[in-house]
Design an enzyme around this catalytic site. Structure first.
Site, PDB file in Angstrom:
ATOM      1  N   HIS A 173      -5.399   4.862  -2.217  1.00 23.55           N
ATOM      2  CA  HIS A 173      -4.110   5.520  -2.002  1.00 23.55           C
ATOM      3  C   HIS A 173      -3.045   4.541  -1.519  1.00 23.55           C
ATOM      4  O   HIS A 173      -1.885   4.611  -1.943  1.00 23.55           O
ATOM      5  CB  HIS A 173      -4.256   6.647  -0.984  1.00 23.55           C
ATOM      6  CG  HIS A 173      -5.196   7.726  -1.402  1.00 23.55           C
ATOM      7  ND1 HIS A 173      -4.888   8.625  -2.393  1.00 23.55           N
ATOM      8  CD2 HIS A 173      -6.447   8.040  -0.989  1.00 23.55           C
ATOM      9  CE1 HIS A 173      -5.906   9.459  -2.558  1.00 23.55           C
ATOM     10  NE2 HIS A 173      -6.861   9.130  -1.725  1.00 23.55           N
ATOM     11  N   ALA A 174      -3.398   3.651  -0.615  1.00 20.46           N
ATOM     12  CA  ALA A 174      -2.397   2.746  -0.046  1.00 20.46           C
ATOM     13  C   ALA A 174      -1.767   1.867  -1.116  1.00 20.46           C
ATOM     14  O   ALA A 174      -0.562   1.590  -1.080  1.00 20.46           O
ATOM     15  CB  ALA A 174      -3.034   1.883   1.048  1.00 20.46           C
ATOM     16  N   ASP A 175      -2.557   1.415  -2.074  1.00 20.85           N
ATOM     17  CA  ASP A 175      -2.020   0.597  -3.154  1.00 20.85           C
ATOM     18  C   ASP A 175      -1.076   1.393  -4.052  1.00 20.85           C
ATOM     19  O   ASP A 175       0.038   0.947  -4.365  1.00 20.85           O
ATOM     20  CB  ASP A 175      -3.167   0.042  -4.007  1.00 20.85           C
ATOM     21  CG  ASP A 175      -3.812  -1.179  -3.396  1.00 20.85           C
ATOM     22  OD1 ASP A 175      -3.093  -1.994  -2.806  1.00 20.85           O
ATOM     23  OD2 ASP A 175      -5.033  -1.314  -3.501  1.00 20.85           O
ATOM     24  N   VAL A 176      -1.531   2.543  -4.496  1.00 19.94           N
ATOM     25  CA  VAL A 176      -0.741   3.334  -5.439  1.00 19.94           C
ATOM     26  C   VAL A 176       0.543   3.844  -4.786  1.00 19.94           C
ATOM     27  O   VAL A 176       1.635   3.762  -5.371  1.00 19.94           O
ATOM     28  CB  VAL A 176      -1.573   4.510  -5.984  1.00 19.94           C
ATOM     29  CG1 VAL A 176      -0.716   5.418  -6.847  1.00 19.94           C
ATOM     30  CG2 VAL A 176      -2.759   3.978  -6.798  1.00 19.94           C
ATOM     31  N   GLY A 179       2.981   1.056  -4.403  1.00 22.78           N
ATOM     32  CA  GLY A 179       3.608   0.767  -5.681  1.00 22.78           C
ATOM     33  C   GLY A 179       4.717   1.752  -6.012  1.00 22.78           C
ATOM     34  O   GLY A 179       5.789   1.370  -6.500  1.00 22.78           O
TER      35      GLY A 179
END
Length: 413
Positions: A173-176, A179
């Protein structure tokens, strides 16, 4: 082919994508889906996600999902003369995206301050775990570690399905989310550029993003002991309900909450439950939750099918969702009509199904495939020719090792 006759909003914009794996690539992929020309810059070692499972050689489904449709230039920045080539490309960019550790690109004179001297209109976004400044700026950060630091993992473990052992969420979740927030900031900066003529530097911290995406931060920081009075929206009580046909489903509306319990009473046409001594307060409903759950579950079994049950829940303003696999979801009528998926070719002739666009413009439906996931360096000559380099100059850059590429094993047509 696309059914959309008008140009997408970002057509004509050029994005240089230095990023790898997920947060930055997802940001650049979103800009691509909005119409931008995205040029991905890869080192000779390639994006780590190319070797993810499942995959074929240096092409994986993970890589294709985030990078299909981008043009690709592979260049070794450690070879003398390489930085000048990339700098020329950055001078023509509207947007630059990177997600290295803070300061990494400054070592190659590809940081915002350097590029903005010759391209003051550039919008430059840096995504990192904890931002470009402060005590944690140099900490290694991946989605699971940021999620652990920012309370997301603790929340997941506290609200796991009571029928199962505690476990963390497997999605990044943190990456998406980082982004997507980078994309939002980039779009705002491009709009501001229309007024001012100047670009912006954008510092996106995954940790700050995860706090902003947590709608219950105010609860956790309030210092109030909520006891059995759970948040109105959020995790289900668990265990989940079972529909008339055996379908597993859940609702974000807590059975025990003072604001939400009356909705169940209304849905069941059971005003007597509101007067039942076992269920008079949230604390009592929590104590007698198995009994309350059984009453609701028995009522559910009186319906012939999920459709008729859903109608009655909807009348009482209770949202429910069936627990489906991704495969089951993409076969639903809604998913087919949106459409929820599209194809990305993996270059050996096969296609991966990847997510469709999450929005529409003016109700036009874009039905085109996501395009090919490029091999590393596949567009070296094409992109550099657009900068004005001759075929001989490009050949010399290849001979000296500045430009590198992988020979495609599959060609269109």
């Amino acid at each position: 082919m696309s059914t959309m006759t008008d140009a997408l909003p970002l057509e004509g914009f050029r994005v240089v994508d230095f990023s790898r794996v997920l947060a930055g690539p997802h940001c650049a992929k979103t800009l691509l889906d909005l119409g931008a020309d995205v040029i991905k810059i890869e080192p000779p070692s390639g994006d780590l996600s190319r070797r993810a499972f499942p995959g074929n050689g240096e092409m994986s489904g993970y890589y294709a999902q985030q990078n299909a449709g981008k043009r690709n230039v592979s260049i070794d920045l450690n070879v003398p003369g390489a930085r000048e080539v990339v700098a020329r490309l950055c001078d023509k960019a509207d947007v630059i995206v990177e997600n290295f550790r803070p300061g990494a690109l400054a070592a190659f004179d590809l940081d915002y301050d350097t590029i903005a001297r010759t391209n003051p209109a550039v919008v430059y976004a840096s995504i990192s775990g904890y931002g470009q400044h402060g005590a944690w700026r140099s900490r290694s950060a991946y989605a699971p570690t940021v999620q652990a630091e920012t309370g997301i993992t603790a929340n997941t473990l506290a609200h796991f399905d009571r029928d199962e052992r505690p476990r963390s969420d497997s999605l990044s979740h943190a990456d998406v989310y980082a982004g997507l927030h980078a994309t939002i900031a980039i779009l705002a900066a491009l709009a501001d550029r229309e007024r001012t003529g100047r670009g912006r530097y954008i510092d996106v911290a995954m940790a700050a993003v995860m706090l902003s995406m947590n709608e219950r931060v105010h609860v956790d920081l309030s210092g109030i002991d909520l006891g059995a009075e759970r948040p109105v929206l959020g995790a289900t009580d668990g265990p989940f309900f079972t529909g008339p046909g055996g379908e597993r489903f859940a609702s974000p509306m807590s059975l025990v909450g003072s604001l939400t319990f009356p909705f169940y009473v209304a849905a069941m046409r059971r005003p007597d439950l509101a007067e039942d001594p076992r269920f008079l307060t949230p604390e009592l409903r929590e104590q007698h939750l198995p009994e309350l759950h059984r009453i609701v579950q028995d009522w559910i079994t009186t319906f012939a099918d999920m459709e008729s049950l859903d109608v009655q829940f909807d009348e009482a303003r209770i949202a429910i969702g069936r627990v489906r696999t991704i495969q089951e979801f993409v076969e639903t009528e809604w998913a087919q009509s949106w459409p929820a998926t599209r194809n990305a070719v993996d270059r050996d002739g096969e296609a991966y199904a990847i997510p469709g666009r999450p929005w529409r413009f003016d109700d036009h439906i874009v039905l085109d495939d996501a395009g090919l996931a490029a091999y590393r360096g596949e567009h070296n000559a094409e992109v550099l020719a657009e900068l004005g380099l001759s075929a001989d100059e490009i050949a010399e850059l290849t001979r000296t090792g500045i430009l590198v590429s992988v020979e495609p094993v599959y060609q269109e047509g």
